[in-house]
Design an enzyme around this catalytic site. Structure first.
Site, mmCIF file in Angstrom:
data_model
loop_
_atom_site.group_PDB
_atom_site.id
_atom_site.type_symbol
_atom_site.label_atom_id
_atom_site.label_comp_id
_atom_site.label_asym_id
_atom_site.label_seq_id
_atom_site.Cartn_x
_atom_site.Cartn_y
_atom_site.Cartn_z
ATOM 1 N N PRO A 25 33.762 -1.986 -0.006
ATOM 2 C CA PRO A 25 34.699 -1.642 1.069
ATOM 3 C C PRO A 25 34.738 -2.767 2.092
ATOM 4 C CG PRO A 25 32.648 -0.411 1.296
ATOM 5 C CD PRO A 25 32.566 -1.143 0.001
ATOM 6 N N GLN A 78 35.036 5.578 2.072
ATOM 7 C CA GLN A 78 33.900 5.242 2.935
ATOM 8 C C GLN A 78 34.163 5.743 4.344
ATOM 9 O OE1 GLN A 78 32.618 1.279 4.617
ATOM 10 N NE2 GLN A 78 30.890 1.634 3.229
ATOM 11 N N CYS A 108 27.615 -1.925 8.231
ATOM 12 C CA CYS A 108 28.506 -2.819 8.970
ATOM 13 C C CYS A 108 27.872 -3.234 10.301
ATOM 14 C CB CYS A 108 29.855 -2.152 9.211
ATOM 15 S SG CYS A 108 31.021 -3.208 10.096
ATOM 16 N N LYS A 147 25.887 3.277 1.653
ATOM 17 C CA LYS A 147 25.827 1.819 1.568
ATOM 18 C C LYS A 147 25.043 1.329 2.780
ATOM 19 C CE LYS A 147 28.693 -2.312 0.938
ATOM 20 N NZ LYS A 147 28.144 -3.149 2.029
ATOM 21 N N HIS A 179 23.029 -3.765 0.470
ATOM 22 C CA HIS A 179 23.351 -5.151 0.824
ATOM 23 C C HIS A 179 22.022 -5.861 1.072
ATOM 24 C CE1 HIS A 179 26.280 -8.060 2.910
ATOM 25 N NE2 HIS A 179 25.129 -8.679 2.749
ATOM 26 N N ASN A 219 24.295 -5.574 -3.573
ATOM 27 C CA ASN A 219 25.493 -6.130 -2.947
ATOM 28 C C ASN A 219 25.077 -7.322 -2.091
ATOM 29 O OD1 ASN A 219 27.346 -5.313 -0.036
ATOM 30 N ND2 ASN A 219 28.233 -6.270 -1.826
ATOM 31 N N GLY A 221 26.794 -11.541 -1.527
ATOM 32 C CA GLY A 221 26.818 -12.907 -2.032
ATOM 33 C C GLY A 221 27.033 -13.053 -3.519
ATOM 34 N N GLY A 242 32.200 -8.216 -3.172
ATOM 35 C CA GLY A 242 33.135 -8.135 -2.066
ATOM 36 C C GLY A 242 34.145 -9.259 -2.036
ATOM 37 N N ARG A 243 33.881 -10.279 -1.222
ATOM 38 C CA ARG A 243 34.886 -11.307 -0.941
ATOM 39 C C ARG A 243 35.362 -12.041 -2.187
ATOM 40 N NH1 ARG A 243 31.029 -12.052 2.566
ATOM 41 N NH2 ARG A 243 30.442 -14.131 1.852
#
Length: 357
Positions: A25, A78, A108, A147, A179, A219, A221, A242-243
């Site tokens: 997300p 989420q 976050c 998460k 993460h 999660n 990198g 993710g990215r």
């Protein structure tokens, strides 16, 4: 640490299987248009919404934030929040909307999220997180997941993470996406928190040994399917990307069904681009703008011939008044011309080599 078994609630899809590979997300990125594109690239990967705050849904009545396309399944909602009553109601609303999973954001690091006592700051109060999760599980007919980070600020992740997992799993959560980086809540921006401090993949992997009954995804990198496969081989139950999946969606998702799930065939980004045209037309017909769809498509041909002209056509023209799905076809024709030229160059090069031998 004692573990307790809980029945796993399911939505319309087998989300535990889908969580073998998930797209993280991401605020302002993984909206419904992005998810629709990703679903066209992969049938099996688990998709997540942007974080939706429980107060916005419960107090603000912003239930339009729950809208999604039925083709997105399996898809998870989420939520952000810290009030058990509000989160329970938000989870109920999400399940009623048809989501396959309800996920609580405990990762976050942004100032905006912290001010609402959402996100990574909750790592400091596992008792409250457990209370929130228990209330959400009671209210939701579909699975509730978390998460999280490995820790925040000056916390020692070696001590914090196992205690966090023990308390939250005792409340009934059986699936976590971790993460593998601490979050610094003061002094670092969210962007800086993506690179500092260093990643520690070994710690979440050790948690799998401590909590073998839990479904643990890693999660942070992760930039390729090769890396995802390596993490799965190490013993993780899932990988969340993710990215990299956003900026190069075909690189991550076009082969995912075959390589990660052992099903289906690879998808062609050319075909996916064409499938997005009627979707964009429907969105425009309902009052939307082409750029709201195409902004997520800019990386579709990343690393392939024609990628630059594809990005240029869409980024420069999709926002213009009257822009329609035919612009996607125009950009695609430029890509195909570039690819044909690239193949022609290879053929001429091969021929030249043969003649000079």
């Amino acid at each position: 640490m004692a573990e307790q078994e809980y029945p796993i609630k399911q939505g319309k899809s087998d989300v535990s299987r889908a969580a073998r590979l998930a797209i993280a997300p991401m605020m302002d990125w993984t909206d419904r248009h992005c998810r629709y594109l990703h679903r066209k690239l992969s049938r099996d990967t688990l998709l997540y919404t942007e974080m939706v705050t429980a107060p916005a849904l419960v107090r603000g009545g912003a239930t339009h934030l729950l809208a999604f396309n039925a083709e997105e399944h399996p898809v998870a909602l989420q939520l952000g929040g810290s009030d058990p009553v509000e989160l329970a109601e938000a989870a109920r609303l999400g399940a009623a909307a048809g989501y396959d999973e309800i996920n609580l954001n405990v990762g976050c690091p942004s100032d905006r999220v912290q001010s609402g006592t959402f996100g990574a700051v909750l790592m400091k109060d596992p008792g409250l997180v457990a209370e929130c999760c228990a209330a959400m599980i009671e209210a939701s007919p579909v699975e509730v997941t978390v998460k999280c980070r490995i820790g925040v600020d000056d916390q020692d992740p070696e001590a914090v993470l196992p205690e966090f997992l023990a308390r939250i799993s005792a409340a009934g959560v059986q699936r976590f996406a971790i993460h593998a980086r601490k979050a610094w809540l003061q002094g670092l921006s969210p962007k800086q928190n993506r690179d500092v401090p260093p990643l520690d993949y070994a710690l979440p992997l050790r948690m799998k040994g401590l909590f073998p009954a839990l479904h643990l995804s890693v999660n942070g990198g992760i930039g390729s399917l090769d890396e995802a496969e390596a993490f799965l081989e190490q013993g993780f139950d899932g990988v969340m990307i993710g990215r990299s999946a956003y900026h190069s969606p075909a690189e991550i998702l076009a082969q995912a069904d075959r390589r990660i799930f052992g099903s289906g065939t690879d998808t062609d980004p050319v075909g996916v681009a064409r499938q997005m045209m009627p979707y964009a037309a429907d969105h425009i017909a309902s009052g939307g703008k082409l750029a709201q769809v195409t902004r997520h498509m800019l990386g579709l041909f990343s690393g392939r011939p024609g990628a630059r002209i594809w990005r240029r056509v869409l980024s420069e023209q999709a926002h213009l008044p009257g822009a329609g799905p035919e612009l996607i076809e125009q950009a695609l024709c430029a890509v195909l011309d570039a690819q044909a030229g690239d193949r022609g160059s290879e053929t001429r090069g091969s021929a030249g080599t043969t003649l000079t031998v």
